[in-house]
Write an enzyme that holds these catalytic residues in place. Structure first.
Site, PDB file in Angstrom:
ATOM      1  N   GLY A 103       0.837  -1.189   0.000  1.00  0.00           N
ATOM      2  CA  GLY A 103       0.000   0.000   0.000  1.00  0.00           C
ATOM      3  C   GLY A 103       0.871   1.238   0.000  1.00  0.00           C
ATOM      4  O   GLY A 103       2.021   1.199   0.457  1.00  0.00           O
ATOM      5  N   GLN A 125       3.089  10.020   1.009  1.00  0.00           N
ATOM      6  CA  GLN A 125       4.369   9.305   1.091  1.00  0.00           C
ATOM      7  C   GLN A 125       5.270   9.619  -0.097  1.00  0.00           C
ATOM      8  O   GLN A 125       6.473   9.370  -0.043  1.00  0.00           O
ATOM      9  CB  GLN A 125       4.148   7.792   1.182  1.00  0.00           C
ATOM     10  N   CYS A 147       5.969  -0.029   7.433  1.00  0.00           N
ATOM     11  CA  CYS A 147       5.587   1.111   6.593  1.00  0.00           C
ATOM     12  C   CYS A 147       6.787   1.525   5.761  1.00  0.00           C
ATOM     13  O   CYS A 147       7.902   1.589   6.287  1.00  0.00           O
ATOM     14  CB  CYS A 147       5.131   2.259   7.482  1.00  0.00           C
ATOM     15  N   LEU A 148       6.563   1.814   4.474  1.00  0.00           N
ATOM     16  CA  LEU A 148       7.670   2.218   3.612  1.00  0.00           C
ATOM     17  C   LEU A 148       8.307   3.530   4.080  1.00  0.00           C
ATOM     18  O   LEU A 148       9.464   3.795   3.779  1.00  0.00           O
ATOM     19  CB  LEU A 148       7.178   2.365   2.159  1.00  0.00           C
ATOM     20  N   HIS A 160      -4.454   1.656   7.452  1.00  0.00           N
ATOM     21  CA  HIS A 160      -3.087   2.189   7.540  1.00  0.00           C
ATOM     22  C   HIS A 160      -2.899   3.338   6.537  1.00  0.00           C
ATOM     23  O   HIS A 160      -2.367   4.398   6.884  1.00  0.00           O
ATOM     24  CB  HIS A 160      -2.100   1.039   7.262  1.00  0.00           C
ATOM     25  N   GLU A 161      -3.355   3.112   5.297  1.00  0.00           N
ATOM     26  CA  GLU A 161      -3.150   4.133   4.254  1.00  0.00           C
ATOM     27  C   GLU A 161      -4.036   5.353   4.485  1.00  0.00           C
ATOM     28  O   GLU A 161      -3.603   6.481   4.259  1.00  0.00           O
ATOM     29  CB  GLU A 161      -3.382   3.536   2.859  1.00  0.00           C
ATOM     30  N   HIS A 177      -2.463   7.736   6.801  1.00  0.00           N
ATOM     31  CA  HIS A 177      -1.449   8.603   6.180  1.00  0.00           C
ATOM     32  C   HIS A 177      -2.077   9.896   5.659  1.00  0.00           C
ATOM     33  O   HIS A 177      -1.444  10.953   5.681  1.00  0.00           O
ATOM     34  CB  HIS A 177      -0.779   7.897   4.995  1.00  0.00           C
TER      35      HIS A 177
HETATM   36 ZN    ZN Z   1       2.621   3.490   5.790  1.00  0.00          ZN
END
Ligand code: ZN
Length: 161
Positions: free
Chosen positions: A46, A51, A88-89, A130-131, A134
């Site tokens: 995701g 991000q 998380c990236l 989660h997304e 963000h």
């Molecule tokens: Zn994330």
């Protein structure tokens, strides 16, 4: 398509609220294509627009059952609870357990600007939550109930197999 730089913790853009998309412009379409390429290139499941430094309410996901884009996603219903380890990236070396709803129903817009609904449980529900966080400047680190070191993470993943 192009791979964009993934912003990591400390970058202020990750802490800001993203704005709604009013119209699917050419720019938004390019953003979505780039987010798709960037997510797969980073082996993510995701990715949210902030991000890659863009404060627009756009997320892309693929928890293993295909690629999806959700524009202006809003959780309209949820049930139950689940607690699993997340990563998380934008937080490359941080892992921990987070509680999420077991099932969610989400209203969003698709790439054509049409209203859509998606519902799901398990990993799908977790990724969507989660997304969406963000988009509101929230990182999973803020919600973590137990932090895992790299060793503990390996142990936990071994047990699951
Ligand atoms: Zn994330």
């Amino acid at each position: 398509m192009a791979i964009r730089e993934i912003r990591t913790e400390g970058d202020e853009v990750l802490r800001k609220r993203s704005r709604e998309v009013d119209e699917i412009t050419e720019r938004i379409k390019v953003l979505i294509d780039d987010m798709e390429e960037t997510m797969y290139h980073a082996d993510g499941i995701g990715l949210a627009a902030p991000q890659v430094g863009v404060l627009k309410r756009v997320i892309v996901i693929d928890p293993g059952d295909g690629f999806r884009v959700l524009i202006n996603p809003v959780i309209i219903d949820e049930k139950g609870k689940q607690s699993e380890i997340e990563g998380c990236l934008s937080l490359p070396d941080f892992f921990g357990e987070v509680e999420r709803p077991e099932w969610v129903k989400v209203e969003a817009m698709d790439v054509n600007g049409d209203k859509m609904e998606i519902e799901g449980d398990g990993l799908l529900a977790r990724v969507i939550c989660h997304e969406i966080d963000h988009l509101d400047g929230i990182l999973f680190k803020d919600k973590v109930t137990r932090v895992y070191s790299a060793d503990e993470l390996q142990e936990a993943r071994k047990k699951k197999r």
